[in-house]
Write a protein that holds these residues in place. Sequence first.
Motif, mmCIF file in Angstrom:
data_model
loop_
_atom_site.group_PDB
_atom_site.id
_atom_site.type_symbol
_atom_site.label_atom_id
_atom_site.label_comp_id
_atom_site.label_asym_id
_atom_site.label_seq_id
_atom_site.Cartn_x
_atom_site.Cartn_y
_atom_site.Cartn_z
ATOM 1 N N PRO A 57 0.865 -1.330 0.049
ATOM 2 C CA PRO A 57 0.022 0.150 -0.095
ATOM 3 C C PRO A 57 0.811 1.495 0.045
ATOM 4 C CG PRO A 57 -0.740 -1.631 1.435
ATOM 5 C CD PRO A 57 0.691 -2.676 1.038
ATOM 6 N N VAL A 58 2.098 1.054 1.196
ATOM 7 C CA VAL A 58 2.553 2.373 0.962
ATOM 8 C C VAL A 58 3.092 2.836 -0.518
ATOM 9 C CG1 VAL A 58 5.247 1.460 1.709
ATOM 10 C CG2 VAL A 58 4.521 4.028 2.655
ATOM 11 N N TYR A 61 0.393 4.581 -2.295
ATOM 12 C CA TYR A 61 0.332 6.429 -1.689
ATOM 13 C C TYR A 61 1.351 6.545 -2.248
ATOM 14 C CZ TYR A 61 0.577 9.312 2.258
ATOM 15 O OH TYR A 61 0.518 10.683 2.701
ATOM 16 N N SER A 62 2.818 5.842 -2.357
ATOM 17 C CA SER A 62 4.277 6.883 -2.621
ATOM 18 C C SER A 62 3.712 7.593 -4.274
ATOM 19 C CB SER A 62 5.558 6.350 -2.846
ATOM 20 O OG SER A 62 6.479 7.234 -3.682
ATOM 21 N N SER A 65 0.956 10.094 -4.169
ATOM 22 C CA SER A 65 1.563 11.825 -3.331
ATOM 23 C C SER A 65 2.160 12.092 -4.925
ATOM 24 C CB SER A 65 1.812 11.197 -2.608
ATOM 25 O OG SER A 65 3.211 10.723 -2.188
ATOM 26 N N PHE A 66 3.364 11.541 -5.991
ATOM 27 C CA PHE A 66 4.081 12.043 -6.688
ATOM 28 C C PHE A 66 3.019 12.586 -8.010
ATOM 29 C CE2 PHE A 66 6.505 12.255 -10.714
ATOM 30 C CZ PHE A 66 7.638 12.423 -10.219
ATOM 31 N N CYS B 196 7.071 -0.846 4.311
ATOM 32 C CA CYS B 196 6.115 -0.134 5.471
ATOM 33 C C CYS B 196 6.847 1.704 5.067
ATOM 34 C CB CYS B 196 6.949 -0.206 6.968
ATOM 35 S SG CYS B 196 6.312 0.918 8.278
ATOM 36 N N LEU B 197 7.658 1.499 4.368
ATOM 37 C CA LEU B 197 8.637 2.875 4.100
ATOM 38 C C LEU B 197 8.369 3.215 2.332
ATOM 39 C CD1 LEU B 197 11.537 3.072 7.332
ATOM 40 C CD2 LEU B 197 9.890 4.171 6.761
ATOM 41 N N GLU B 198 8.172 4.243 1.990
ATOM 42 C CA GLU B 198 9.012 4.933 0.635
ATOM 43 C C GLU B 198 9.507 6.529 0.458
ATOM 44 O OE1 GLU B 198 9.210 4.940 -2.149
ATOM 45 O OE2 GLU B 198 8.471 3.356 -3.312
ATOM 46 N N ALA B 199 9.215 6.311 -0.736
ATOM 47 C CA ALA B 199 9.478 8.069 -1.039
ATOM 48 C C ALA B 199 8.252 8.793 -1.264
ATOM 49 C CB ALA B 199 10.071 8.418 -2.021
ATOM 50 N N ILE B 200 7.889 9.737 0.106
ATOM 51 C CA ILE B 200 6.324 10.870 -0.433
ATOM 52 C C ILE B 200 6.436 12.071 -1.132
ATOM 53 C CG2 ILE B 200 4.346 11.202 0.702
ATOM 54 C CD1 ILE B 200 4.928 8.140 0.904
ATOM 55 N N GLY B 201 5.422 11.985 -2.081
ATOM 56 C CA GLY B 201 6.070 13.416 -2.589
ATOM 57 C C GLY B 201 6.593 13.554 -3.887
ATOM 58 N N ARG B 202 6.817 15.080 -3.674
ATOM 59 C CA ARG B 202 7.297 15.099 -5.385
ATOM 60 C C ARG B 202 8.500 15.856 -4.944
ATOM 61 N NH1 ARG B 202 4.238 16.606 -8.952
ATOM 62 N NH2 ARG B 202 3.824 18.449 -7.791
ATOM 63 N N GLY B 209 8.072 8.196 3.545
ATOM 64 C CA GLY B 209 7.329 8.025 5.155
ATOM 65 C C GLY B 209 5.945 7.001 4.622
ATOM 66 N N THR B 210 5.624 6.420 5.742
ATOM 67 C CA THR B 210 4.639 5.583 5.689
ATOM 68 C C THR B 210 3.286 5.350 5.074
ATOM 69 O OG1 THR B 210 4.201 6.449 7.716
ATOM 70 C CG2 THR B 210 5.303 4.962 8.343
ATOM 71 N N PHE B 211 2.311 5.176 5.081
ATOM 72 C CA PHE B 211 1.080 4.687 4.483
ATOM 73 C C PHE B 211 0.149 5.985 4.988
ATOM 74 C CE2 PHE B 211 -3.215 3.329 3.335
ATOM 75 C CZ PHE B 211 -3.245 3.197 2.349
ATOM 76 N N MET B 212 -0.248 6.755 3.953
ATOM 77 C CA MET B 212 -0.732 8.688 4.342
ATOM 78 C C MET B 212 0.022 8.867 6.071
ATOM 79 S SD MET B 212 -3.644 7.499 2.540
ATOM 80 C CE MET B 212 -4.007 9.098 3.229
ATOM 81 N N ASP B 213 1.266 8.717 5.399
ATOM 82 C CA ASP B 213 1.815 9.304 6.755
ATOM 83 C C ASP B 213 1.536 9.320 8.352
ATOM 84 O OD1 ASP B 213 3.139 10.988 4.624
ATOM 85 O OD2 ASP B 213 1.239 12.117 4.695
ATOM 86 N N LYS B 214 1.108 7.588 8.627
ATOM 87 C CA LYS B 214 0.690 7.374 9.847
ATOM 88 C C LYS B 214 1.660 7.396 11.292
ATOM 89 C CE LYS B 214 -3.484 5.125 8.748
ATOM 90 N NZ LYS B 214 -4.855 6.293 9.607
#
Lengths: 173, 640
Positions: A57-58, A61-62, A65-66, B196-202, B209-214
């Motif tokens: 899922p993450v 989400y990644s 969010s991109f 659990c962790l991925e790069a979030i945003g651009r 961050g984590t899923f939905m920044d939890k």
Amino acid sequence: MLVTEQERLRDDIASWAQDIGSDRSALIPILQEIQGKYGHISDFAMQIVADKLGIHPVEVYSVVSFYSFLEFKPAGRFVIRLCRTIACDMLGKDKVATQLENDLGIEFGETTPDGKFTLEWANCMGMCDQGPALLVNDRVFTRVTPDKVTQILEACRKAFGIYALGSIGEGHL
Amino acid sequence: MSDINQLDDKTRAPVSQRPHRIEAGGEGIGANITVTIDGQDVKVPMGTTILEAAEKIGIRIPTLCHHKDLCVAGVCRICSVQVDGMRTLQAACAYPISQPMKIHTHTKKVRQARRHILDLMLSNHYGECYTCGRNGNCELQSLAQEYGVDFFRFGKMEEPIFEIDRSSHSVIRDMNKCIMCRRCVRTCIDLQEVGCLEAIGRGDETEIGTFMDKPLADVICINCGQCINRCPTGALRANDPTDDVWRAIDDPKKHVVIQTAPAPRAAIGECFGLEPGVPMTFEMNTALRMAGFDKVFDTNFTADLTIIEEGTELLLRLKQALVDKKGPVFLPQFTSCSPGWIKYIEHFYPDMLDNLSSAKSPQQMFGAVIKTYYAQLHNIDPKDIVTVALMPCSAKKFECNRPEMMDSGFKDVDYGLTTRELAKMLKEAGIDLPRMAKSDFDDPFGTATGSGVIFGATGGVMEAALRTVIELVVGIKVENLFDHANIMPVRGFEGIKYVELTIPDVGPVPDILKGLFDSWDFLKGVTVKVAVVHGTGNAKKVLDNIKAGGKFAECHFIEFMACPGGCLGGGGQPIPTTPEIRAARAKAIYAEDEAYEIRKSHENPAVLELYTKFLTEGPCGHKSHKLLHTHYTPRGKYIA
């Protein structure tokens, strides 16, 4: 979210996965379908998609969010994106922006309390020769003037869907 | 075997398993290429990266995002080198050599670029080195020193941007120190398959961050701590309880007891400047007493106890399957020693929890035994006992805080301490570990066996269990079947190992199990199928195989460890970790096993005494069920 709505989402995603594919590469097309039908991609939807495609899922989400055109929070029914890059800027995007803000009573990045309009900035959409340009959902309007903003918004307010905007005619693609 | 060990997604294979390499001596056109690095010629197979080629001839190229356990990322650019004929600098870690070329690793342009990259990273890095847990062992810090960073060219962060995530019992995330190398992302997704962790945003708004920044406690983190071991800075660290432990030591009313697991002793020397693989078992006992612990016990004691309980449970399940033939039988039985693995299965395969052995991990067994048996024996009020567990593991911190781990009537284990944290405590106490005199563990749990020690390496639990089960069932010395009782097929670092053993003949039922079994006849001629799995990425493959009714569904017993290499590669072990370091630690563990006089769990006199004096109903009896067994929580992977 109601259970029935969850079920509908689950069924929809399953059928899109069947049409488009169920590996990593199908991720963005499926997300676009969800965005198109539901207006946003909920955290529940992201987890269902992840499950279908065998990813985490993450990671979904990644990706969401991109991309600016994929939203994870519900947006207004009409998402208005005004181009802010240099050509549109020189052709008077500021006036259009002020008109939009005044007319809707919200600032860029916000949604009207009735949930009808969301105002956002966009970067170049390739309409530099016909600026200022804005997008209402996926329809482009060019050579927008403050007057035309009022017309567009008026049509949106009356409309039940994006197709009613056809009456404005000139300018859309 | 090889089929399941294959990676499905070749593009994200670890550096060492990169598929597009043509082995030296291959027949392909241009299979070997000669490149010139800083004037030295080196012949390498096609597809070798510039970094690997340079390593081969002893030229060091700095790296940050590169890690031997992980796939190529090429995001930090610190390894930039100049290649003749190319306009831009190339990332040495990600550039596969495909033609002869001239490479320069430290021209002016390269040095300037590296310094520039460091300056930019530091401009975005909030935190003073003095207050950082990684002070002295930080890759960013040492690179800054190497490249002579003497001022903040692009300014520095005056205020933190992110709140520190302290929600988890095990892992603390301080994204202000993150340099976006994505090693944790690759660890979590590719190596451990937890996700659990991925790069979030651009762009410049990107963060890990984590899923939905939890918060980390609310997502599917299994607390394995592998991300901590691979983080180049102090952005990820373990939840450090050393202040609480010192407070307990300083309190004269408290009786502070420490149990030490087998893996930390094989690695703690690294924190004191020793080469990996120098065991510090007996030096550590002296050091711990000097630091102020009242008693020093060996977790191996309960590792032996685990083997008896878990082994009995397995035999009972086999009996149920082969003799009674009624009710659902949950085979294969899964080991339950690794708390990271437990949380993994609770999240991702909650429908398979019945297959887990109900036996607690050695750490928790020891906690329960200390606050009951030991308290009785020495007439100490259990509320005054503080049990500390020295573990190679960050997930143990979560485990000792599980609400169900209160079977003694108190919190069974009060604090979980990692190897790194103990090293810090010893340094704080002015103790130079390698120079300590050797001393033994304290009674009544002093005697350990080699079987307990090997719990620290992948395959160790299986080997220990096999040594005991073979002797109890077959009735002959295991040395007659395997040279020196070394069951080699279950050793080694292959991700998934599968072994079959046929029981040729059975002996009489030993006294300790007389209450549960009449005879072993039902096991005669049975082929016992076992498997050993380490790393939750591999566990996923095996569990999927079981669900699909594959080969592993027919297994009887499977050992799972959450961390690559087993406990010796745990999330609480000294940083850094590489395949070579883990191999050296394993060597130390197996050497210690060989040095023990008693090498089989069921021969441990202290364990047998516990069964005659305290757990009088024998293995898997009522009392042992109350104190030594537990239950699991189906958590599911959906995040609300």
